[in-house]
Write an enzyme that holds these catalytic residues in place. Structure first.
Site, PDB file in Angstrom:
ATOM      1  N   PRO A 114       0.869  -0.979  -0.097  1.00  0.00           N
ATOM      2  CG  PRO A 114      -0.671  -1.532   1.708  1.00  0.00           C
ATOM      3  CD  PRO A 114       0.602  -2.064   1.076  1.00  0.00           C
ATOM      4  N   GLY A 116       2.103   4.964   1.035  1.00  0.00           N
ATOM      5  CA  GLY A 116       2.422   5.735   2.306  1.00  0.00           C
ATOM      6  C   GLY A 116       2.098   4.651   3.658  1.00  0.00           C
ATOM      7  N   GLY A 118       4.815   3.114   5.037  1.00  0.00           N
ATOM      8  CA  GLY A 118       5.834   3.135   5.717  1.00  0.00           C
ATOM      9  C   GLY A 118       6.602   1.899   5.463  1.00  0.00           C
ATOM     10  N   GLY A 120       7.756   1.124   2.383  1.00  0.00           N
ATOM     11  CA  GLY A 120       8.764   1.587   1.173  1.00  0.00           C
ATOM     12  C   GLY A 120       8.332   1.263  -0.124  1.00  0.00           C
ATOM     13  CB  SER A 121       4.679   1.758  -1.587  1.00  0.00           C
ATOM     14  OG  SER A 121       4.938   2.980  -1.154  1.00  0.00           O
ATOM     15  CB  SER A 122       8.187   5.716  -3.119  1.00  0.00           C
ATOM     16  OG  SER A 122       8.801   5.920  -1.919  1.00  0.00           O
ATOM     17  CB  ALA A 123      12.308   2.439  -2.132  1.00  0.00           C
ATOM     18  CG  ASP A 165      12.582   3.508   2.715  1.00  0.00           C
ATOM     19  OD1 ASP A 165      13.089   3.273   3.893  1.00  0.00           O
ATOM     20  OD2 ASP A 165      11.357   4.012   2.449  1.00  0.00           O
TER      21      ASP A 165
HETATM   22  O1  PMV Z   1       7.721   5.997   5.075  1.00  0.00           O
HETATM   23  P1  PMV Z   1       9.110   5.197   4.337  1.00  0.00           P
HETATM   24  O2  PMV Z   1       8.739   3.759   4.225  1.00  0.00           O
HETATM   25  O3  PMV Z   1       9.392   5.720   2.890  1.00  0.00           O
HETATM   26  O4  PMV Z   1      10.171   5.389   5.294  1.00  0.00           O
HETATM   27  C1  PMV Z   1      10.916   6.529   5.635  1.00  0.00           C
HETATM   28  C2  PMV Z   1      12.315   6.516   6.642  1.00  0.00           C
HETATM   29  C3  PMV Z   1      12.732   7.897   6.974  1.00  0.00           C
HETATM   30  O5  PMV Z   1      13.716   7.572   7.854  1.00  0.00           O
HETATM   31  C4  PMV Z   1      11.579   8.636   7.870  1.00  0.00           C
HETATM   32  C5  PMV Z   1      13.108   8.674   5.995  1.00  0.00           C
HETATM   33  C6  PMV Z   1      14.419   8.389   5.370  1.00  0.00           C
HETATM   34  O6  PMV Z   1      14.804   8.854   4.244  1.00  0.00           O
HETATM   35  O7  PMV Z   1      14.973   7.308   5.896  1.00  0.00           O
END
Ligand code: PMV
Length: 332
Positions: A114, A116, A118, A120-123, A165
């Site tokens: 999903p 947003g 957390g 790492g969907s975009s990565a 990520d």
């Molecule tokens: O929300 P995610 O899955 O993109 O993780 C972000 C992690 C952070 O530490 C908040 C940002 C980063 O660039 O490391």
């Protein structure tokens, strides 16, 4: 079926598609503080994945690329951003390949991660796309090269990405990550069980990272001290993971969560799932990723995992997975 559709179908049947996939990731320790130079520990999460396939479409005008995507989750409002995001990833690939126009093609992204959340969907989408789109051009990229391009894409997404990520998603190994330092692999001993549970509410990593930045700008010393405490927890956790297979890291997860609450990046729903996991017997739990929504991660006894997972679902989690860390064969 119209002429266009049948020509398209014919091309899809005759031209092999280039396909690639990438897993999600779980940040066990150190999100946010990692942006300011503290260590973080993250592991790949293979229960959900992003996939990308590229088909030649010689029937399209030169330089025309049709992009499609299907993403699980209820975050339809982010879908407009996603086409923009895919355009940008393709531009990064074209710049790298030194071509003005990507060949006429169809690029399809599907993802069970999903947006947003957390996880790492975009990565993951970027890595799957970079691999498929470069292979389609006949380029063989090393993991280091894919990682470099995926970092460029993360920078466009978050503004100030630590690179954590993209790194864990590209190498698919547990990592101990310090920004701008050589990558260190974590070698967990024994086997640990974690539950990942989704609030179903999307968070914006970009917004949460910006929130932390303004806190850091206005109360620098106090915020730096929170970062340092988070970094110290990541170091203790690494020591336990690598040397003490029978000592849970759950308490450290909970301590890390409390510091993220102080930083202001947790949410009521995340706190609720953390409390419910601990109440039902988890060793400890925390939010994972950028926060503001998304997922929690809890360490649990293997034998209690199913029960705690079921409890989290009845307590409001929209999805929940059980995952294990420590299978040496997988990570060596
Ligand atoms: O929300 P995610 O899955 O993109 O993780 C972000 C992690 C952070 O530490 C908040 C940002 C980063 O660039 O490391």
């Amino acid at each position: 079926m119209g002429f266009d559709d049948s020509a398209h179908l014919l091309h899809q049947l005759t031209m092999p598609a280039i396909a690639s996939s990438a897993p999600a990731k779980i940040i066990l320790f150190g999100e946010h503080a990692v942006v300011y130079g503290q260590p973080a520990i993250a592991i790949p999460f293979t229960a959900v994945k992003a996939k990308c396939s590229v088909f030649a479409r010689p029937d399209l005008p030169s330089g025309k690329v049709n992009m499609n995507f299907a993403i699980s989750g209820e975050m339809n409002d982010l879908h407009g951003d996603l086409s923009q995001f895919m355009d940008r990833v393709l531009r990064i690939v074209s710049n790298f390949a030194r071509i003005d126009q990507y060949p006429a093609s169809e690029i399809k992204v599907t993802s069970s991660i999903p947006l947003g959340s957390g996880l790492g969907s975009s990565a993951s989408i970027a890595v799957a796309m970079i691999r498929a789109a470069t292979q389609f051009l006949g380029l063989e990229l090393s993991n280091d090269a894919v990682n470099e391009l995926a970092y460029q894409s993360e920078m466009l997404c978050h503004g100030t990405s630590s690179g954590l990520d993209n790194t864990v998603v590209v190498y698919e190994k547990p990592v101990y990550f310090v920004k701008n330092k050589p990558l260190e692999k974590v070698s967990p001993q024994g086997m640990r069980t974690f539950i990942v549970a989704d609030t179903g509410i999307p968070g914006s990593t970009r917004d949460e990272v910006a929130k932390v930045r303004s806190r850091w700008e206005s109360s620098n010393i106090e915020t730096e001290s929170l970062f340092a405490r988070i970094g110290a927890i990541a170091n203790q956790a690494r020591h336990l993971l690598e040397n003490h297979p029978f000592i849970p890291v759950g308490n450290l997860l909970t301590e890390n969560h409390e510091l993220l609450q102080e930083l202001g990046v947790s949410s009521q729903e995340l706190d609720h799932l953390v409390i419910e996991a601990i109440k039902t017997g988890a060793f400890g739990a925390k939010m994972t990723g950028g926060g503001g929504g998304g997922n929690i991660v809890a360490e649990v006894k293997k034998e209690s995992a199913e029960e705690i997972r079921a409890h989290l679902l009845s307590a409001g989690a929209k999805r929940a997975w059980i995952t294990q860390l420590g299978s040496q064969e997988r990570y060596e």
